[in-house]
Write a protein that holds these residues in place. Sequence first.
Motif, mmCIF file in Angstrom:
data_model
loop_
_atom_site.group_PDB
_atom_site.id
_atom_site.type_symbol
_atom_site.label_atom_id
_atom_site.label_comp_id
_atom_site.label_asym_id
_atom_site.label_seq_id
_atom_site.Cartn_x
_atom_site.Cartn_y
_atom_site.Cartn_z
ATOM 1 N N UNK A 87 10.024 5.828 -2.227
ATOM 2 C CA UNK A 87 10.399 5.826 -0.797
ATOM 3 C C UNK A 87 10.219 4.433 -0.213
ATOM 4 N N UNK A 88 11.092 3.517 -0.594
ATOM 5 C CA UNK A 88 10.961 2.131 -0.125
ATOM 6 C C UNK A 88 11.137 2.034 1.385
ATOM 7 N N UNK A 89 12.006 2.868 1.931
ATOM 8 C CA UNK A 89 12.223 2.824 3.383
ATOM 9 C C UNK A 89 10.937 3.202 4.126
ATOM 10 N N UNK A 90 10.152 4.120 3.519
ATOM 11 C CA UNK A 90 8.908 4.534 4.164
ATOM 12 C C UNK A 90 7.899 3.387 4.205
ATOM 13 N N UNK A 91 7.984 2.489 3.217
ATOM 14 C CA UNK A 91 7.058 1.357 3.185
ATOM 15 C C UNK A 91 7.273 0.445 4.383
ATOM 16 N N UNK A 92 8.547 0.237 4.759
ATOM 17 C CA UNK A 92 8.835 -0.584 5.940
ATOM 18 C C UNK A 92 8.316 0.086 7.206
ATOM 19 N N UNK A 103 0.851 -1.198 0.000
ATOM 20 C CA UNK A 103 0.000 0.000 0.000
ATOM 21 C C UNK A 103 0.887 1.248 0.000
ATOM 22 N N UNK A 104 1.909 1.239 0.828
ATOM 23 C CA UNK A 104 2.816 2.388 0.906
ATOM 24 C C UNK A 104 3.611 2.568 -0.383
ATOM 25 N N UNK A 105 4.051 1.469 -0.986
ATOM 26 C CA UNK A 105 4.823 1.592 -2.232
ATOM 27 C C UNK A 105 3.964 2.113 -3.374
ATOM 28 N N UNK A 106 2.661 1.852 -3.340
ATOM 29 C CA UNK A 106 1.768 2.426 -4.340
ATOM 30 C C UNK A 106 1.667 3.943 -4.165
ATOM 31 N N UNK A 107 1.676 4.393 -2.922
ATOM 32 C CA UNK A 107 1.538 5.818 -2.646
ATOM 33 C C UNK A 107 2.842 6.572 -2.881
ATOM 34 N N UNK A 108 3.970 5.938 -2.582
ATOM 35 C CA UNK A 108 5.274 6.596 -2.735
ATOM 36 C C UNK A 108 6.288 5.563 -3.214
#
Length: 275
Positions: free
Chosen positions: A51-56, A43-48
């Motif tokens: 920013x892979x680190x933000x997905x974690x 879900x996070x990788x779809x939004x950004x």
Amino acid sequence: MLKTRVITALVLLAVLLPILFLLPAFYIGAFFLAALLAAAWEWSTLLAPQARWAAWLYALFCLAIILFLLGMQNASWQFALLLLSVIFWFFVAPFILAKGIDLSLQKLRPFYVVLGLILLPATWFSLVFLRELGLVFLLTSIALVWVADIGAYFVGKAFGKRKLAIQISPGKSVEGAIGGLVLSYGYALLCVIYLPFESTLFGAWAIRFGWVAMFLMVTVLVAFSIFGDLFESQLKRLAGVKDSSHLLPGHGGVLDRVDALIPTMPIAALLAGFV
């Protein structure tokens, strides 16, 4: 591609079936948790996507919400989360879907960030709650989504002419949706006839509220399983990707596989609470 899909499905079954039938309920909760955290990462990788680190961090934040609510040991907090999820699907999601792809993901990114932190933990709590009511209760509730999807696919392929949401998902048709609903009615009827009333959501509703109410409930669940599928498809189109990830070879991502469960399981959990 088909070979890869089959191999992935067999591996998942080899993991899931022993957890379901041989291990205590704790382990299926852990399995669902791993799946939902993977979905949160996607879900996070779809939004950004950059920013892979933000997905974690996003997945960890989802985990923190779940652990916090578990630690509170207050069912009303968990119920409030489920209720927030259901309110979104009933009163907000239809308006978002009606916009098709005429939306700006950049402008709506904060909204989707918060939304995922509600919908994904709510899905996990609903699955765990349904499991507490019984393994058959859980599996028959989940299977309704699969039956509706299978019926929609085959009927749509054979008779589909009118597009259901051409901008979001051109492959879906009105005829397919109706076919999935009719097959779901048959499935629910078989559950009521051949399984103990209290062991399924359909039987519990039929015995408590009557057949008409039970079929209305099935209609609602099937409709929102389609909503969940369309909502994720819309998000992927806004993000400009075909699959939510490549975590499941041949199948796309975890989010691609659980999208229809995200609205239906919280609704099913609340409906189960009535009986």
